[in-house]
Design a protein around this motif. Structure first.
Motif, mmCIF file in Angstrom:
data_model
loop_
_atom_site.group_PDB
_atom_site.id
_atom_site.type_symbol
_atom_site.label_atom_id
_atom_site.label_comp_id
_atom_site.label_asym_id
_atom_site.label_seq_id
_atom_site.Cartn_x
_atom_site.Cartn_y
_atom_site.Cartn_z
ATOM 1 N N GLY A 110 0.862 -1.178 -0.102
ATOM 2 C CA GLY A 110 -0.009 0.000 -0.094
ATOM 3 C C GLY A 110 0.708 1.466 0.074
ATOM 4 O O GLY A 110 1.813 1.325 -0.790
ATOM 5 N N PRO A 111 0.751 2.047 1.196
ATOM 6 C CA PRO A 111 -0.254 1.922 2.044
ATOM 7 C C PRO A 111 -1.480 2.253 1.903
ATOM 8 O O PRO A 111 -2.058 2.966 0.808
ATOM 9 C CB PRO A 111 0.205 2.925 3.083
ATOM 10 N N ARG A 113 -4.412 4.563 2.347
ATOM 11 C CA ARG A 113 -4.603 5.916 3.199
ATOM 12 C C ARG A 113 -6.220 6.081 3.424
ATOM 13 O O ARG A 113 -6.917 6.359 2.576
ATOM 14 C CB ARG A 113 -4.080 6.634 2.127
ATOM 15 N N SER A 179 -6.035 4.510 -3.069
ATOM 16 C CA SER A 179 -5.112 3.375 -2.472
ATOM 17 C C SER A 179 -6.615 2.263 -1.972
ATOM 18 O O SER A 179 -6.122 1.600 -1.065
ATOM 19 C CB SER A 179 -4.591 3.688 -1.284
ATOM 20 N N SER A 253 -5.977 3.628 11.472
ATOM 21 C CA SER A 253 -4.474 3.902 11.269
ATOM 22 C C SER A 253 -3.686 3.098 12.220
ATOM 23 O O SER A 253 -3.905 2.987 13.267
ATOM 24 C CB SER A 253 -4.332 5.545 11.332
ATOM 25 N N SER A 256 -2.731 -3.435 10.373
ATOM 26 C CA SER A 256 -1.725 -4.297 9.141
ATOM 27 C C SER A 256 -3.042 -5.083 8.662
ATOM 28 O O SER A 256 -3.588 -5.741 9.262
ATOM 29 C CB SER A 256 -0.806 -4.882 9.775
ATOM 30 N N ALA A 269 -1.070 -4.957 3.525
ATOM 31 C CA ALA A 269 -0.759 -3.439 3.544
ATOM 32 C C ALA A 269 -0.849 -2.929 4.875
ATOM 33 O O ALA A 269 -1.920 -3.379 5.763
ATOM 34 C CB ALA A 269 -1.528 -2.816 2.428
ATOM 35 N N ASP A 270 -0.268 -1.773 5.230
ATOM 36 C CA ASP A 270 -0.298 -1.012 6.465
ATOM 37 C C ASP A 270 -1.512 0.235 6.220
ATOM 38 O O ASP A 270 -1.565 0.580 5.170
ATOM 39 C CB ASP A 270 0.935 -0.400 6.727
ATOM 40 N N VAL A 272 -2.614 3.868 7.037
ATOM 41 C CA VAL A 272 -1.972 5.210 7.721
ATOM 42 C C VAL A 272 -3.389 6.148 7.335
ATOM 43 O O VAL A 272 -3.997 6.051 6.716
ATOM 44 C CB VAL A 272 -0.852 5.512 6.860
#
Length: 273
Positions: A110-111, A113, A179, A253, A256, A269-270, A272
């Protein structure tokens, strides 16, 4: 497994379980992943063994999404009866499909978003099996679908659930933030995956399985989805149909998220702000 992938700096790759070679080193006429999709659909991709280059292991590479610019992106809502039940909605009697813009797509890692909280304060993540079209086609009989699928890839799909709940007509907006579709690192050809029905799809958040189901429990199977949508519009190489999720999980946020599709692969993907 025969795989098509792309490095983070845009180099197209051909690979298998032993590693990857530059795609053009196996066939100089193939300069992009899109060039290779018809061959993948017909089972005629060259082998990495034929390449004029040595394999590099996946661990030594950084991957982008397999398609630099995907074509039409179809999503399918409520394709598992259990998921519809979780949302207190009736299961549709035909595919509940929607489209997403290509700008939603991002690659492994990713991230994801999250939009500002004054736009949406509840985003969910959903693991899905996606299939990639390899040949231009329309009005495809279900029995002929295998001839037009280039391969499969795991994806994470996102929904701004609070926007959608305000009005179901807001679905496109709720699904279309940048994203909000994370592609796995490589496309796996159908001959390497085999029958889909018994394979499981899992949504995993922070290491815990949030939802899991088998493809056999879809309301509309992947083959049926291709046939159905080919009767709506012409499908082209690089078009993607994401086949629906076994279940979604609210994300914030710092989370994971991972999609796991048995025999196809995983993507993580993280999240955020």
């Amino acid at each position: 497994m025969t795989r098509l992938a792309r490095t983070i700096d845009g180099r197209p790759l051909l690979g298998d379980g032993d590693g990857f070679v530059p795609l053009s080193s196996a066939d100089p006429s193939l300069t992009t992943i899109r060039d290779a999709l018809p061959l993948a659909a017909s089972g005629a991709l060259p082998s990495p063994d034929e390449a004029a280059a040595s394999r590099v292991s996946a661990e030594g590479l950084a991957f982008a999404a397999p398609l630099e610019r995907p074509g039409k992106l179809w999503g399918i809502g409520l394709n598992y009866a259990d998921h519809a039940s979780d949302l207190n909605e009736d299961s549709p009697t035909e595919p509940a499909s929607f489209m997403k813009p290509s700008t939603t797509a991002t690659g492994p890692g990713g991230p994801i978003r999250l939009p500002s909280r004054d736009i949406t304060d509840r985003v969910t993540a959903e693991a899905e099996l996606a299939l990639v079209i390899g040949r231009t086609c329309s009005d495809v009989d279900e029995g002929d679908v295998d001839d037009v699928i280039a391969g499969y890839v795991p994806v994470i799909d996102m929904t701004a659930e609070d926007i959608l709940e305000r009005n179901p007509r807001f679905l496109t907006r709720a699904k279309s933030f940048d994203s909000f579709l994370v592609f796995g690192p490589s496309l796996i050809t159908p001959d390497e995956v085999g029958p889909l029905e018994g394979l499981s799809v899992r949504t995993v958040v922070n290491g815990a399985v949030a939802a899991e189901n088998e493809i056999r429990n879809m309301m509309t199977s992947p083959r049926e989805l291709v046939s159905f949508h080919s009767n709506v519009m012409t499908l082209e190489p690089g078009d993607v149909i994401s086949t629906g999720t076994p279940g979604a999980k609210h994300i914030v946020s710092g989370d994971s998220v991972r999609a796991e599709v048995e025999r196809v692969g995983t993507v993580e993907a993280d999240v955020v702000s």
